[in-house]
Write an enzyme that holds these catalytic residues in place. Structure first.
Site, PDB file in Angstrom:
ATOM      1  CG  HIS A  66      -2.082  -1.027   0.999  1.00  0.00           C
ATOM      2  ND1 HIS A  66      -2.464  -1.909   1.977  1.00  0.00           N
ATOM      3  CD2 HIS A  66      -2.847  -1.307  -0.083  1.00  0.00           C
ATOM      4  CE1 HIS A  66      -3.433  -2.681   1.514  1.00  0.00           C
ATOM      5  NE2 HIS A  66      -3.681  -2.340   0.268  1.00  0.00           N
ATOM      6  CG  ASP A 159      -4.977  -2.077  -4.832  1.00  0.00           C
ATOM      7  OD1 ASP A 159      -4.388  -3.104  -5.193  1.00  0.00           O
ATOM      8  OD2 ASP A 159      -5.420  -1.901  -3.678  1.00  0.00           O
TER       9      ASP A 159
END
Lengths: 281, 281
Positions: A66, A159
């Site tokens: 992340h 993502d």
């Protein structure tokens, strides 16, 4: 061979290898409209969730992914105010993007609202900022959503899951073209782009089929133990700014609560082992 | 769950995770005086051999390890003529060290001659230079061998197994002290030092217990898919030269047949994720 219960990931791109995680307990299992979602308590990595049998998030190492899908773009753009995040219903990218005080608004476009629910329930440290007033959640297919957008975003972060099933369209040339249109003139797009150890043909393919859309296109990586091969890469597509030349050192150094990213890591992440160079032509 | 045969590695430092490799055929199995040696034909990585159940070498990714345990030291030392290699009976480090034309003599000190035999039989591409006239093979315990040496080597490379069983003594303070004595005044020692993802306490321990022996002590890493966590690190211990300041760029650029190492990778390999910084005090 084993008396305990183990989760074994089947790697799409590399047959004959898997990461096996010992499981203490299966916490949740459901088939959403789009994919199979499972949540486990693992012995080594805390809670983990998988989509269609592929490891997505573990509590222990999610920061590696992340932080690295988020900060290189945000620290290269001179003033990232408006950010679109595609996928990422778990909230991990939102949490990282909000560490940048310049960011005024985030749209999170996630196709599967079940991922958001699961993350809120089982991964509070990952999903904790999904309710932030700067965040607008759109439950929709990003492939359609992006078509309506024109010069709206400073940064787009994709993502995605692997390029099979619902995420397939996120790796097509049309999607990259639409992202380019949706970005402002200084815009940057980052997409999940698999491992250079296991998926060289896929990576070459991405670079070939998206040629000419963005003036700057580079590949960089993060290390992450629970992802296949222990590393995963990203494409960095930019209209103007070069991540290796235009890093905003001072802004990067001011970021708080980082466990992986630094200005040194930013530069190092773009340096690739020799054997990979032929993939990025 | 599986009908095929799979090799599953049990990770000493991180319970509850393993790398599983599908096996086409078991090619060899024996218990030497020191350890259990097995050779497999794997589906994904070609031939692989394990010692006491831990993956040592696969044909597909051994270059990641062998290049990175060798070239950073050899390219930092101004004139590496005499090299001691500890362990490494497979020959991979010898192959890499011989890429440096300055090197006049290599001693390979391997405790287990069975490893040399196995590598010659099953891994010709790894062991191919073990017969080079510059190479002297000593079948002996390096912990004893090094005690007799005084200012003999420019570079020592310790390519050990994990610090359990025969390799345990290679991670003790006394061994580091003896290596320091065995090195010339500009000498450099590199040792295998496990993964910062899985073995932080081990790494901290190495840095604590060897403090003050070498003026320069750093940690760097390589990525390698079949090793636990996908990465493995090395300690870089030096009497004088700093690997980040004293890299001999031109010599490094002249090296042939590299698949991983470059001057860029050399510098990037010393840049560590933020969370690891506390291990290296």
């Amino acid at each position: 061979m084993r008396s305990e219960e183990w989760f074994e990931e089947a790697v799409e791109f590399k047959k004959g290898v898997s990461t096996a995680l010992q499981v203490q307990k299966k916490l949740h299992s459901e088939k959403s409209k789009y994919q199979q979602i499972d949540v486990y308590e693992t012995v080594a990595f805390g809670k983990m969730f998988s989509l269609d049998g592929v490891i997505m998030v573990t509590e222990a190492d999610e920061f590696c992914y992340h932080e690295m899908i988020s900060h290189p773009a945000l620290c290269t753009h001179p003033n990232p105010r408006s950010v679109l995040i595609v996928g990422a219903g778990d909230g991990g990218v939102v949490r990282e993007v909000l560490k940048h005080p310049e960011v005024e608004g985030i749209e999170l476009c996630e196709i599967d609202e079940k991922v958001i629910e699961i993350s809120k329930k089982f991964f509070p440290h990952v999903s904790k900022d999904l309710g932030n007033p700067k965040v607008k959640i759109v439950v929709q297919d990003a492939i359609e959503y992006i078509k309506e957008k024109h010069k709206e975003y400073d940064v787009i972060i994709v993502d995605s899951t692997d390029p099979v099933g619902p995420a397939e369209g996120l790796f097509k040339r049309d999607f990259f073209i639409n992202c380019e249109k949706a970005l402002k003139d200084e815009g940057i797009l980052v997409t999940q782009a698999e491992s250079f150890f296991y998926d060289p043909q896929f990576i070459s393919g991405i670079f070939e089929k998206t040629r000419g859309i963005f003036p700057v296109m580079k590949y960089y990586y993060t290390m992450i133990p629970t992802y296949a091969s222990g590393t995963i890469g990203f494409t960095f597509c930019s209209k103007k700014h070069d991540p290796e030349k235009d890093l905003h050192e001072e802004r990067a150094r001011k970021l708080q609560d980082l466990k992986y990213y630094s200005t040194g890591i930013h530069r190092a992440a773009f340096v690739m082992p020799v054997f990979t160079k032929k993939f990025f032509k």
